[in-house]
Every structure is written in C-alpha cells, then in structure tokens.
Design an enzyme around this catalytic site. Structure first.
Site: not given
Ligand code: WTA
Length: 693
Positions: A562-563
C-alpha cells in the site's frame, strides 16, 4: 489442515539426519545448496534440546491444537494469569467478514483482570520481588540504574496514585511523550493499573504530530520530560510539548496538566520553559504519594492503549488494543519466539514509542517475569561497539533489534563486534522490515558467532504480537524468511481477486479468523477499520504486506503493497509526507514514493512541483526537507527531493506512482505503458531532471 503444516510434517521426518549435520557450520551446509531459499540453518542440538519447542513435530502438535480448539488453547495460557473474575464460558467471538455485518472481535469477554497486576504483583507474590525487572543504561556509558520487581511496583503505584489524585479515571486517555527512561514503562504500567488508556507518542515526533494525536484522543494529562540527550545532542522535549499544547488549544482541546520529569543529565529545571498552573515537576509530586495502590479490575475488552500509526491517508490511525487478549498474546508470543527462560537477560532496542516497545519492552517480558534492559542512547555512541558493550555489561542472552541497525553496524566493520565477548547471547531477534539474507548472515555469523538462532518476527502495530516467527529450537531457519505462523494464526496468501492460493506462490498476505492480540478498532473510526483491513479481501484481515511461500512452506515477507513506506523500520505514510511538503508555501504538489536504501531499507523519494514562478534552488530543497521534519519528525525527512515541473497523471488527474517508483529507482527501461498519460512528455522531463540536483 493448512498448507504449511504438511511441509512442517514432512520436515518432522527430517531431523534425525539433519540434526547430525547440525553440528557442522550450518552456513557451509547452506552454501552447498543451489538457491537462497534452500539455505537451511539448523539450531544446534544443544539449543534444541533445551528449547520450549524443540522439534517440528512438537510445533505441529501445538499448532494443530491451537487451530482446532482455539478456545481451549488460549484458555489454558490465559489461566496462567490472575483473573479477578473469570471470563464467560465463551472464550471468544468474532466476525471478521464485513459481508456478515460489523467486524467485532472479543476475547475473554466478561473476564476481569489487570495487566500491571499480572506483570508486577503476581511475579512478586511468586517470590520474584528481588529479581531485577529493569536494567537502565543511559546515553553516557557509566550512567545507569536498575529496579527490582518490588521497586518497580512501588514507583508504578506512586505515579498511579498521583494520577488518581489529579482526577484521572478508568477510560481516560493519558499521552506519554518520553524518551527511553525508566519512567516510560513506569508511566505505561501506572496508567494500566488504574485503567487509564495510555497513548505513547514516540519522542522523535514533532510538535505538529504530537498535537494531532492529542487533538484526536483528548488526554487528561500529558507526561513528558524537560530534555533528553541523544548521542552528543540535547533535545528540548518540553518545548515540543509546549508547541503541541498551544496547537491543541487552537483546535479546542485544552490539556490541564503537563507532568514533567526533570531529566537532570540533559537539562536543569531552571533552564526549562514553564507554564504555571499547567506544568508540574514529576519529582515535586510523585514521590510524595504512597507506594501501594489498589488495583482497578479491568474488563478484558476494556481499552489498554491507543497507539497511532501511519496509513495511506494523511491522518494517523489510532490503533486500539484491549486488555485481556493483548495480555495473553504478548506474553505467549514473547515466551515462545524467544524461547524465554527465567535466567535470561533480555534486551530489545526498540523505543516504547512504537508497538515493539509496548509488546516486547514492557508488557510481554514483564508478564513473563523477565529482566529487561532499557537503553536510552544511540547504538553508535560513543562508538559503533556500544551494543556489544551493553551485551557484555549485563550479560544479555536475548538481543532483539531491527535490520536497519544490523546493516548500519555491519558497515562499520566486524572489529567493533569482535572486540567484545558476546558469550552470553543465545537468541537473536529481528523486526520491522524484511531482513536481507546478507544482513541475516552477518548477524548470525559475526554477532552470534554462528551459535544463536535468529527469530525474524513478522507482525504489526495492529496485530499486537508476533504473527509469523521462528520458534528458535523447532526447525531450521532460512535467512530472510520469517518461517511459519505462531500458534493460532492462519496466514493465507490471496491473489488480486481475494482467492486463496496454495503451495508455492506470491500474493497478498491475509489472516483468517481472529487471535487474542488483534486490535479491536481504530479509535473513533470503526468504519475506517473495516474499510482498511477487512474490506479489501472480504472474509480476511488484510495486512498490507506482500508475501510469498516457498516449496517448503516458509513465508517470505516482501514489503508493503500500500502507500506506506518502511524507513528504518518506521512506518510512514506517503500521504503524510506529501501533506507536509505541500504545507510549504512554495510547493504546489508533491508525490512521494519509497526507494531501496542500503541502510534504512527504504528511503523517502519526493517529487515536488513548485508554485508558478518559483525557481528551484538548494536553499528551497533544504526548506522543503525542514517542512517535513517540522510536521512529522526528523525520521521522516526525505532522502531525495526531485524537482518535477510536471507529474505523470492520467487524463482523470490521478498521479501514476508506478511510473514515479521506476524513475526514483532508476529502472528507466521498465517504465511500462505511458500512453495513457495526459501528457507523456513529463516523463522525459523528469528523467532529464533526475541527476541535475
Ligand atoms: C513490516 C512493527 C518483514 C511489515 C512490528 C509490516 C516486517 C510493518 C517484519 C508493520 C519482518 C515488520 N519481516 N516485514 N520481520 N516486521 N515488518 O506496525 O511491512 O511498525 O506491515 O509494526 O513492518 O510495522 P509496525
């Protein structure tokens, strides 16, 4: 049952032969095998013989019973603790499937206990009051202290009584912003004793970040100290807190009391800024309170602590852990993953500001009656041999740290290590990010003299304790693999669509079912809890990590999908860094990606677009970096600022990070399809600007 079990089972056939070669240098054995994955490192015969779990066979039995009968398995462990009131017959209830309604996890519901009572009073009653609970080692060599279990309890009770005196009640939040002084675990335990919910904020966070957390959880009290020495620098923590409290007031949250420890070795009280009426010196009040404090019995599902962590948006998430399940889980994982024995001296280098310091500096070890080393300083001060100096000084037997530290010490050369004895060491541990096989080997061969198994523990703030981890005496290790799941944990690897994949494969790491240490919600935002963790792959908890499984069933974590960037084992959301950058008046837009970094694991690479008419300069670069330090903290400072007159966006305006990641890592041949970009020209422009800063 599950896939990895079949492999463990087949390995159970292997030991007799394998054990014989285990006396050989395992690394030599590994070197003769073809691929990295086949590189097995066996625990020595002597180690396995004395281990709590000493064979794949024994692990398999225990694991199977934990999966077939979770209630029975966990009740038995929970029964080793004191419960003022036993839990309901139903040991746990769970719904982790969003399609079936609200996600709700409960363990030992109806039971009432107290984690501080179990960590301190219970161990003292068992005759261990005179055992050292904490050895404290200060920043300066020679500056040290220690507390026995009985002394620690007295300190905890005094603070607990003071907190009650100033009106802190069960369920109230208390923010703790302290460096690694003994008062940090003392403050956590004091809160837990009276049922107050502690929220420790790592003392490297800036005033802004601290304020954000204070505004979210509205504490009755903030506990801090005036200053701290780190390496050769003094940091004025109280001034950071002052800034945060002013910011909080602007946002409608006014904290009436700031309890401040005078840390004399860093700063005298006369030199500290002070606000009469709000600020109180710890030393002036706490020691006056009684050394006994009655225990508040806490429902198993009442909150124990909040710990903020980074996610994929700018707002940090308040991970909430409750009392009973967390207690049982942190204690059991500590015991088995480190093969803990009462004679051990245990040192975890993590700061209590992170989850590792919660579960494996404070709660897990103390619940087991362990002796814990707490280190205030930096591992390279006064030189890079400090860790091994400390190991020898306290005869540390279990040493638990992060790959980033291993890599940075590895770079300094072996002499800093070999200068010291390290004969006391018997188990090593790693946490925070995948450990690369070369760092693993150096840790194993040089630090541990090829004698100590390494527990490479995979877990998260959210999981409360270890999820995938070696049990050091049970089976051969593979450098870089976290090996197999802990008892009660059912990891699965799923594909894009959320289908479980079997056998040798790679995909997204999810967990089936709940476990006692799982977090129960995100504070004040249960919807975000469900959306982030339970909706991406319905029916599972989604970890946010990528993972592969090899032909022998070993799990290999491959990093966040994910980020979130993992810098020196610290979780940092790209969105947080971006929002700090755009807060700079000259920055119009920012896009942040992670890049491989030799020491930190990942580094922060920031693309910035400036406000029309502002020229890029070295001075501006510095002030952009400063903006991040001020908004988040020094540990989140970007390693690279890349001036980007334009960013690659789709026609609908979405930034294509995939392309930015390739540019950042220099994989210019692998940019992929850029035809869907609104302006494909920006890519060439970015490449051209890559080396000119
Ligand atoms: C990463 C720290 C590989 C992972 C305990 C996870 C690891 C994130 C390991 C959680 C490991 C932690 N091998 N990766 N042994 N341990 N991670 O919440 O990406 O600060 O999702 O908890 O660290 O970070 P957190």
């Amino acid at each position: 049952s599950s896939d990895h079990l079949r492999h463990v089972e087949s390995m159970a056939q292997l030991p007799s032969g394998a054990r014989r070669i285990s006396h050989l240098n395992a690394v030599i054995l590994g070197a003769s095998l073809a691929s990295e994955e086949n590189d097995l490192v066996f625990p020595s015969h002597d180690f396995s013989r004395q281990a709590l779990v000493s064979s794949p066979e024994q692990y398999r039995k225990m694991y199977e019973s934990s999966i077939e009968d979770p209630a029975g398995f966990w009740s038995e462990i929970a029964s080793q603790f004191y419960w003022n009131n036993k839990w309901d017959p139903e040991v746990y209830s769970e719904n982790i499937d969003v399609r079936k309604g609200t996600v709700k996890l409960e363990w030992f519901k109806g039971g009432r206990t107290n984690i501080t009572y179990n960590a301190l009073d219970r161990n003292i009653e068992a005759g261990n009051g005179g055992k050292v609970a904490i050895y404290w080692e200060g920043n300066e060599p020679g500056d040290d202290g220690q507390l026995t279990y009985a002394q620690l309890l007295e300190k905890v009770c005094q603070l607990a009584n003071y907190l009650k005196h100033v009106g802190v009640r069960k369920g109230d939040a208390v923010v703790i912003y302290l460096p690694m002084l003994m008062e940090l675990p003392i403050a956590m335990l004091a809160c837990a004793r009276i049922g107050a919910v502690h929220s420790v904020v790592f003392a490297g966070f800036s005033a802004e970040s601290l304020a954000q957390r204070i505004i979210d959880c509205k504490p009755k009290v903030v506990i801090t100290c005036n200053a701290v020495r780190r390496g050769s620098k003094a940091i004025h923590l109280k001034e950071i807190v002052d800034g945060a409290l002013i910011e909080s007031v602007k946002n409608g949250v006014s904290v009436g009391l700031c309890l401040t420890l005078e840390n004399k070795s860093a700063m005298k009280r006369e030199d500290s800024k002070w606000q009469e009426g709000r600020d109180v010196w710890w030393q002036d009040v706490v020691p006056q309170f009684p050394i006994k404090c009655s225990v508040e019995w806490i429902d198993a599902e009442d909150p124990l602590f909040l710990l903020y962590t980074s996610g994929s948006t700018g707002k940090p998430k308040g991970v909430l852990h409750t009392t009973g399940g967390y207690m049982v889980y942190s204690a059991a994982t500590f015991k088995y993953a480190f093969d803990y024995k009462p004679s051990d001296i245990y040192w975890c280098t993590a700061d209590c500001g992170w989850i590792t310091g919660h579960s494996y500096v404070t709660y897990g070890p103390l619940l087991n009656g362990a002796t814990v080393v707490v280190f205030e300083g930096a591992p390279n001060y006064p030189d890079s041999g400090r860790c091994w100096d400390i190991v020898d000084k306290y005869k540390v037997t279990i040493f638990y740290t992060a790959p980033t530290l291993v890599r940075s010490l590895m770079r300094e050369g072996d002499e800093y290590v070999t200068r010291y004895h390290r004969k006391s060491l018997r188990v090593l541990g790693s946490v925070g990010e995948p450990i690369n096989p070369s760092a693993w080997r150096w840790f194993y061969n040089v630090v541990g003299d090829s004698r100590c198994p390494i527990s490479d523990t995979w877990w998260q703030t959210e999981t409360g304790g270890f999820m995938i981890t070696p049990l050091p005496g049970a089976w051969p290790q593979k450098p870089g693999s976290a090996t197999f799941p802990f008892f009660g944990i059912q990891p699965v690897i799923v594909d894009e669509k959320g289908n479980e994949i079997e056998g040798e494969c790679s995909g997204y790491l999810c967990i089936k079912k709940s476990w006692p240490g799982a977090f129960r919600t995100l504070y004040g935002d249960h919807e975000r809890y469900e959306t982030t963790y339970f909706k991406p792959f319905a029916g599972y908890y989604f970890s946010g990590d990528g993972c592969s499984r090899d032909k022998d069933g070993y799990f290999w974590l491959t990093g966040r999908v994910d980020d979130v960037i993992n810098v020196s084992g610290h979780r940092i959301g790209t969105a947080e860094v971006e929002s700090a950058l755009v807060s700079h008046p000259h920055c119009a837009e920012a896009a942040v990606v992670g890049v491989e970094h030799e020491i930190k694991g990942q580094g922060i690479y920031a693309f910035v677009t400036l406000v029309e008419g502002i020229p890029y300069s070295e001075e501006l670069r510095k002030s952009l970096v400063l903006a991040v330090r001020n908004q988040i903290g020094a540990f989140a400072a970007p390693d690279k600022i890349h001036w980007a007159p334009g960013l690659p966006k789709t026609r609908s305006g979405k930034i294509m990070r995939r392309i930015l990641r390739k540019i950042a890592s220099g994989q210019l041949e692998e940019l992929g399809d850029t035809s869907t970009l609104a302006d494909p020209g920006v890519v060439d422009q970015l490449i051209a600007l890559r080396d000119c800063q």
